[in-house]
Design a protein around this motif. Structure first.
Motif, PDB file in Angstrom:
ATOM      1  N   ARG A  12      68.825 -13.964  34.542  1.00  0.00           N
ATOM      2  CA  ARG A  12      67.668 -13.120  34.263  1.00  0.00           C
ATOM      3  C   ARG A  12      67.974 -12.393  32.966  1.00  0.00           C
ATOM      4  O   ARG A  12      69.049 -11.814  32.809  1.00  0.00           O
ATOM      5  CB  ARG A  12      67.440 -12.114  35.380  1.00  0.00           C
ATOM      6  N   VAL A  13      67.056 -12.421  32.041  1.00  0.00           N
ATOM      7  CA  VAL A  13      67.256 -11.838  30.728  1.00  0.00           C
ATOM      8  C   VAL A  13      66.376 -10.602  30.588  1.00  0.00           C
ATOM      9  O   VAL A  13      65.192 -10.629  30.932  1.00  0.00           O
ATOM     10  CB  VAL A  13      66.904 -12.853  29.614  1.00  0.00           C
ATOM     11  N   ILE A  14      66.967  -9.534  30.074  1.00  0.00           N
ATOM     12  CA  ILE A  14      66.212  -8.332  29.741  1.00  0.00           C
ATOM     13  C   ILE A  14      66.402  -8.105  28.252  1.00  0.00           C
ATOM     14  O   ILE A  14      67.533  -7.935  27.783  1.00  0.00           O
ATOM     15  CB  ILE A  14      66.699  -7.111  30.540  1.00  0.00           C
ATOM     16  N   GLY A  15      65.316  -8.144  27.517  1.00  0.00           N
ATOM     17  CA  GLY A  15      65.383  -7.989  26.075  1.00  0.00           C
ATOM     18  C   GLY A  15      64.652  -6.742  25.624  1.00  0.00           C
ATOM     19  O   GLY A  15      63.681  -6.306  26.251  1.00  0.00           O
ATOM     20  N   PHE A  16      65.121  -6.178  24.536  1.00  0.00           N
ATOM     21  CA  PHE A  16      64.519  -4.973  23.969  1.00  0.00           C
ATOM     22  C   PHE A  16      64.114  -5.280  22.541  1.00  0.00           C
ATOM     23  O   PHE A  16      64.915  -5.765  21.756  1.00  0.00           O
ATOM     24  CB  PHE A  16      65.512  -3.812  23.988  1.00  0.00           C
ATOM     25  N   GLU A  17      62.869  -5.003  22.216  1.00  0.00           N
ATOM     26  CA  GLU A  17      62.369  -5.260  20.859  1.00  0.00           C
ATOM     27  C   GLU A  17      61.522  -4.079  20.406  1.00  0.00           C
ATOM     28  O   GLU A  17      60.391  -3.908  20.852  1.00  0.00           O
ATOM     29  CB  GLU A  17      61.542  -6.545  20.823  1.00  0.00           C
ATOM     30  N   LEU A  35      61.116  -5.259  26.886  1.00  0.00           N
ATOM     31  CA  LEU A  35      60.693  -3.868  26.846  1.00  0.00           C
ATOM     32  C   LEU A  35      60.618  -3.420  25.384  1.00  0.00           C
ATOM     33  O   LEU A  35      61.478  -3.760  24.579  1.00  0.00           O
ATOM     34  CB  LEU A  35      61.682  -2.991  27.612  1.00  0.00           C
ATOM     35  N   ASN A  36      59.566  -2.656  25.049  1.00  0.00           N
ATOM     36  CA  ASN A  36      59.347  -2.160  23.689  1.00  0.00           C
ATOM     37  C   ASN A  36      60.030  -0.804  23.542  1.00  0.00           C
ATOM     38  O   ASN A  36      59.389   0.224  23.448  1.00  0.00           O
ATOM     39  CB  ASN A  36      57.846  -2.079  23.413  1.00  0.00           C
ATOM     40  N   ASN A  37      61.360  -0.831  23.574  1.00  0.00           N
ATOM     41  CA  ASN A  37      62.159   0.383  23.510  1.00  0.00           C
ATOM     42  C   ASN A  37      63.274   0.226  22.493  1.00  0.00           C
ATOM     43  O   ASN A  37      63.610  -0.874  22.101  1.00  0.00           O
ATOM     44  CB  ASN A  37      62.823   0.674  24.861  1.00  0.00           C
ATOM     45  N   ILE A  38      63.871   1.354  22.157  1.00  0.00           N
ATOM     46  CA  ILE A  38      65.117   1.359  21.406  1.00  0.00           C
ATOM     47  C   ILE A  38      66.216   1.773  22.376  1.00  0.00           C
ATOM     48  O   ILE A  38      66.096   2.768  23.088  1.00  0.00           O
ATOM     49  CB  ILE A  38      65.060   2.338  20.214  1.00  0.00           C
ATOM     50  N   VAL A  39      67.276   0.991  22.410  1.00  0.00           N
ATOM     51  CA  VAL A  39      68.441   1.317  23.225  1.00  0.00           C
ATOM     52  C   VAL A  39      69.441   2.004  22.308  1.00  0.00           C
ATOM     53  O   VAL A  39      69.743   1.527  21.217  1.00  0.00           O
ATOM     54  CB  VAL A  39      69.061   0.043  23.849  1.00  0.00           C
ATOM     55  N   SER A  40      69.936   3.159  22.757  1.00  0.00           N
ATOM     56  CA  SER A  40      70.860   3.937  21.943  1.00  0.00           C
ATOM     57  C   SER A  40      71.912   4.561  22.850  1.00  0.00           C
ATOM     58  O   SER A  40      72.047   4.171  24.010  1.00  0.00           O
ATOM     59  CB  SER A  40      70.089   5.015  21.167  1.00  0.00           C
ATOM     60  N   ASP A  90      66.478   5.438  24.906  1.00  0.00           N
ATOM     61  CA  ASP A  90      67.386   5.858  25.969  1.00  0.00           C
ATOM     62  C   ASP A  90      68.623   4.986  25.975  1.00  0.00           C
ATOM     63  O   ASP A  90      68.685   3.965  25.308  1.00  0.00           O
ATOM     64  CB  ASP A  90      66.678   5.784  27.331  1.00  0.00           C
ATOM     65  N   SER A  91      69.591   5.398  26.772  1.00  0.00           N
ATOM     66  CA  SER A  91      70.817   4.614  26.916  1.00  0.00           C
ATOM     67  C   SER A  91      70.536   3.424  27.837  1.00  0.00           C
ATOM     68  O   SER A  91      69.636   3.464  28.683  1.00  0.00           O
ATOM     69  CB  SER A  91      71.930   5.472  27.510  1.00  0.00           C
TER      70      SER A  91
END
Length: 168
Positions: A12-17, A35-40, A90-91
């Motif tokens: 299962r792939v979870i991608g952030f763009e 998900l349309n997020n920034i991971v930080s 978010d983290s």
């Protein structure tokens, strides 16, 4: 990516763009969630620099003094900036908890300079279940003030990860 094709029925792939142009092209399925997020490293407001080439967009500004020495440097030109509020940044640990995901085996991180911040916000994931990672790193500042290979390597070595090789 072709290196994952053999596993496609088992992962299962979870991608952030964060780039809306690229995110609009992505299709979530039962095996892939985008998900349309920034991971930080934490929840905070972040300014995102959208580059002419979407694959070069970053929270860091391009290091033009370095890049302009090479052909096609204009692909790093900032064509827009987007302010992401703390509600969209978010983290990884927090995002996984909110989505009740607790079985991450592998991370691939390619965030145009902010890979260390992503790792810093993934410590629970790294400590609890992670078997391996693939992290893009630079040896020179393509983006101003970005962490470099030695910073990422030190962080991972402190968590008992060792370099397994390089892909060019």
């Amino acid at each position: 990516e072709s290196e994952w094709e053999e596993l496609v029925d088992h992962i299962r792939v979870i991608g952030f763009e964060p780039d809306k142009r690229q995110f609009a092209k992505l299709q979530s399925t039962d095996r892939i969630l985008y998900l349309n997020n920034i991971v930080s490293s934490r929840s905070e407001s972040i300014r995102f620099n959208v580059s002419r080439d979407p694959g070069k967009s970053s929270i860091f500004e391009p290091n033009r003094g370095f890049l302009d020495e090479f052909p096609n440097a204009d692909r790093y030109d900032i064509v827009d900036t987007v302010e992401f509020g703390a509600d969209l940044v978010d983290s990884l640990d927090n995002i996984l908890e909110k989505n009740e995901i607790d079985d991450v085996d592998f991370l691939k991180i390619d965030t145009q300079g902010s890979e260390l911040a992503v790792l810093q916000g993934s410590e629970e994931c790294i400590d609890d279940s992670l078997l391996g990672l693939k992290v893009e790193v630079e040896f020179v500042e393509i983006y101003k003030k970005q962490p470099l290979f030695h910073d990422v390597d030190q962080f991972l070595r402190e968590r008992a990860f060792n370099l397994g090789g390089f892909n060019w």
